[in-house]
Every structure is written in structure tokens, then in C-alpha cells.
Design a protein around this motif. Structure first.
Motif, PDB file in Angstrom:
ATOM      1  N   PHE A   1      68.967  32.004  14.534  1.00 36.42           N
ATOM      2  CA  PHE A   1      69.375  31.331  13.293  1.00 36.42           C
ATOM      3  C   PHE A   1      69.435  32.281  12.101  1.00 36.42           C
ATOM      4  O   PHE A   1      70.202  32.068  11.160  1.00 36.42           O
ATOM      5  CB  PHE A   1      68.415  30.176  12.978  1.00 36.42           C
TER       6      PHE A   1
ATOM      7  N   ALA B   1      72.696  30.592  18.590  1.00 34.28           N
ATOM      8  CA  ALA B   1      71.644  29.793  19.207  1.00 34.28           C
ATOM      9  C   ALA B   1      70.500  29.625  18.211  1.00 34.28           C
ATOM     10  O   ALA B   1      70.384  30.377  17.233  1.00 34.28           O
ATOM     11  CB  ALA B   1      71.147  30.472  20.478  1.00 34.28           C
ATOM     12  N   LEU B   2      69.647  28.649  18.478  1.00 33.94           N
ATOM     13  CA  LEU B   2      68.537  28.378  17.565  1.00 33.94           C
ATOM     14  C   LEU B   2      67.689  29.629  17.328  1.00 33.94           C
ATOM     15  O   LEU B   2      67.305  29.911  16.185  1.00 33.94           O
ATOM     16  CB  LEU B   2      67.675  27.250  18.138  1.00 33.94           C
TER      17      LEU B   2
ATOM     18  N   THR C   1      61.740  27.895  17.276  1.00 34.71           N
ATOM     19  CA  THR C   1      62.185  27.422  18.592  1.00 34.71           C
ATOM     20  C   THR C   1      61.240  26.364  19.153  1.00 34.71           C
ATOM     21  O   THR C   1      61.669  25.465  19.875  1.00 34.71           O
ATOM     22  CB  THR C   1      62.317  28.590  19.581  1.00 34.71           C
TER      23      THR C   1
ATOM     24  N   PHE D   1      72.900  28.253   8.540  1.00 34.00           N
ATOM     25  CA  PHE D   1      71.982  27.700   9.536  1.00 34.00           C
ATOM     26  C   PHE D   1      70.555  27.772   8.993  1.00 34.00           C
ATOM     27  O   PHE D   1      69.782  26.804   9.064  1.00 34.00           O
ATOM     28  CB  PHE D   1      72.122  28.494  10.832  1.00 34.00           C
TER      29      PHE D   1
ATOM     30  N   LYS E   1      71.672  16.521  15.290  1.00 36.19           N
ATOM     31  CA  LYS E   1      71.923  17.942  15.072  1.00 36.19           C
ATOM     32  C   LYS E   1      70.636  18.715  15.362  1.00 36.19           C
ATOM     33  O   LYS E   1      69.541  18.222  15.076  1.00 36.19           O
ATOM     34  CB  LYS E   1      72.372  18.172  13.627  1.00 36.19           C
ATOM     35  N   ASN E   2      70.779  19.916  15.897  1.00 34.72           N
ATOM     36  CA  ASN E   2      69.566  20.613  16.339  1.00 34.72           C
ATOM     37  C   ASN E   2      68.598  20.908  15.203  1.00 34.72           C
ATOM     38  O   ASN E   2      67.384  20.888  15.396  1.00 34.72           O
ATOM     39  CB  ASN E   2      69.910  21.887  17.127  1.00 34.72           C
ATOM     40  N   TYR E   3      69.100  21.144  13.999  1.00 32.84           N
ATOM     41  CA  TYR E   3      68.188  21.430  12.900  1.00 32.84           C
ATOM     42  C   TYR E   3      67.463  20.179  12.389  1.00 32.84           C
ATOM     43  O   TYR E   3      66.544  20.287  11.586  1.00 32.84           O
ATOM     44  CB  TYR E   3      68.905  22.149  11.750  1.00 32.84           C
TER      45      TYR E   3
ATOM     46  N   THR F   1      70.024  17.499  21.474  1.00 28.19           N
ATOM     47  CA  THR F   1      70.577  18.049  20.241  1.00 28.19           C
ATOM     48  C   THR F   1      72.000  18.565  20.381  1.00 28.19           C
ATOM     49  O   THR F   1      72.467  18.890  21.464  1.00 28.19           O
ATOM     50  CB  THR F   1      69.691  19.198  19.710  1.00 28.19           C
TER      51      THR F   1
ATOM     52  N   ASN G   1      74.433  21.531  18.628  1.00 28.96           N
ATOM     53  CA  ASN G   1      74.436  22.741  17.814  1.00 28.96           C
ATOM     54  C   ASN G   1      75.818  22.915  17.191  1.00 28.96           C
ATOM     55  O   ASN G   1      76.809  23.082  17.898  1.00 28.96           O
ATOM     56  CB  ASN G   1      74.090  23.968  18.661  1.00 28.96           C
TER      57      ASN G   1
ATOM     58  N   SER H   1      66.059  18.005  14.665  1.00 28.66           N
ATOM     59  CA  SER H   1      65.343  17.478  15.831  1.00 28.66           C
ATOM     60  C   SER H   1      63.867  17.207  15.558  1.00 28.66           C
ATOM     61  O   SER H   1      63.306  16.231  16.062  1.00 28.66           O
ATOM     62  CB  SER H   1      65.492  18.427  17.025  1.00 28.66           C
TER      63      SER H   1
END
Length: 207
Positions: A148, A144-145, A11, A154, A113-115, A137, A139, A117
Motif C-alpha cells: 500500500f 496489493a495490501l 496486513t 491507498f 473494499k479491502n481498506y 474484500t 481491491n 475490512s
């Protein structure tokens, strides 16, 4: 690393900045999930109010992103396409070259994309020239992150991104981890090994 330490570090590493006004917004190219990215990007555009929006990516990625954003209501006159970047380092470098030719651009946002970032953030830190930059970001997962671990796909995306960060670091394409951050390069390497090992253990257990 124990599960709680892994989640806390994930996170920290892959968190996003809060939405705030920017002068320019770069949308990182993708061959997949164009419509989902565009929908999220439009919310970001409405909130951050950039004067210029730069979708970046080759083989039609930039055009597809722009078309999808405009279809969902983004103002077409704000779009400037960057059509040559083949990966994140070029997305950032080529887009910043376009921005350098524009007046009064001080604050730059990036949509990814959040992964991805962490890699985006450190690449911007490597190439920015006096600009303040923010990472916003998208998702693409229901989780949620922080959750994962519930989604193996994810988790695999995050493992892949950690490897890319280490590869980018070896190539000199990203900035060194700033001394003020609560994590180090060694933390990233340890996290990558821990997730890779746990992923292999899970894979063996399911066969």
C-alpha cells in the motif's frame, strides 16, 4: 513504528477471509466504483453460493449494486435490497435485521473494499446474533495490501479507515478487539498516528 512493523500490522488488520460457502451475502454500499465492486461481488457469489444477496445503501446505492451484479450474471431472484443505510454501522445493523427474518441463515458473508475490512469485521462482531460471519474484500488498487505504501491514495484511504475505526469505537458501534487477536486497540491507535505522521512528512517533502 518501523516500515516492516507497519506493513505487518496493516496486513493483519485489513486481511480478508478465504472464500467459503455462506447462506447470505451482504454487499456494502458505495457511491463510487459500482461496476468494479459488482464484478468482484459476482466472483464471490459464484464461489460462496449464498441463497440471498443483500446490497445495502441509500440514495440508490443498493439498487445500483444489484443492477450491476445482475448485469454481470448474478441470479436476480436471490437479491433483497436494503435501501436505508447511510454508513457501515447501519449497513450491518439494517441488513442483519433483514436476515433475522429469513430461515436457516447461519453463515453470513460481507463484501467490502479491502481498506474497509477492519471496520466491517468489528461492526459485524458488535451486532451479529449467533451468526458466523466472514469478510470478503474488493481491491480497487493495482497494489496489493502489503504494498500500500507505493500508492499515496491507498495509504490515505487506510489512514481514513483507521480514524473511522477509532470513531466507531468511541460511539460503541464496533466490538472491542477480541483478546485472542494478535493486535490491540492501542496498536490501532499507534498505527494511525504513525501513518498520519509519515503522510504529513511525505506531503511536505513533495512541496
Amino acid at each position: 513504528m518501523n516500515p516492516d512493523s507497519i506493513t505487518a500490522l496493516i496486513t493483519q488488520l485489513f486481511g480478508a477471509d478465504s472464500l467459503m460457502p455462506v447462506d447470505a451475502l451482504i454487499i456494502m454500499g458505495s457511491p463510487h466504483h459500482i461496476d468494479e465492486i459488482a464484478q468482484a461481488a459476482n466472483v464471490i457469489i459464484q464461489t460462496t453460493k449464498p441463497s440471498v444477496v443483500i446490497p445495502s445503501g441509500y440514495q440508490g446505492e443498493a439498487e445500483a449494486l444489484a443492477d450491476a451484479c445482475i448485469k454481470h450474471g448474478a441470479p436476480a431472484e436471490r437479491f433483497v435490497l436494503e435501501q436505508y443505510a447511510r454508513h457501515t454501522e447501519e449497513n450491518v445493523r439494517y441488513s442483519l435485521a433483514l436476515i433475522d427474518n429469513l430461515p436457516e441463515i447461519r453463515h453470513i458473508g460481507c463484501v467490502c473494499k479491502n481498506y474497509a475490512s477492519l471496520r466491517c469485521r468489528l461492526t459485524f462482531e458488535r451486532y451479529r446474533s449467533g451468526h458466523k460471519h466472514y469478510v470478503f474484500t474488493v481491491n480497487l488498487f493495482e497494489e496489493a495490501l502489503k504494498d500500500f505504501q507505493r500508492n499515496p491514495f491507498f495509504k490515505q484511504k487506510l489512514i481514513g479507515e483507521l480514524k473511522k475505526v477509532l470513531d466507531y469505537s468511541a460511539r460503541g458501534w464496533i466490538a472491542s478487539i477480541p483478546s485472542g487477536e494478535p493486535y490491540t486497540q492501542a496498536d490501532i491507535e499507534q498505527l494511525y498516528r504513525a501513518l498520519l505522521t509519515s503522510g504529513k512528512s511525505t506531503s511536505k517533502a513533495t512541496h
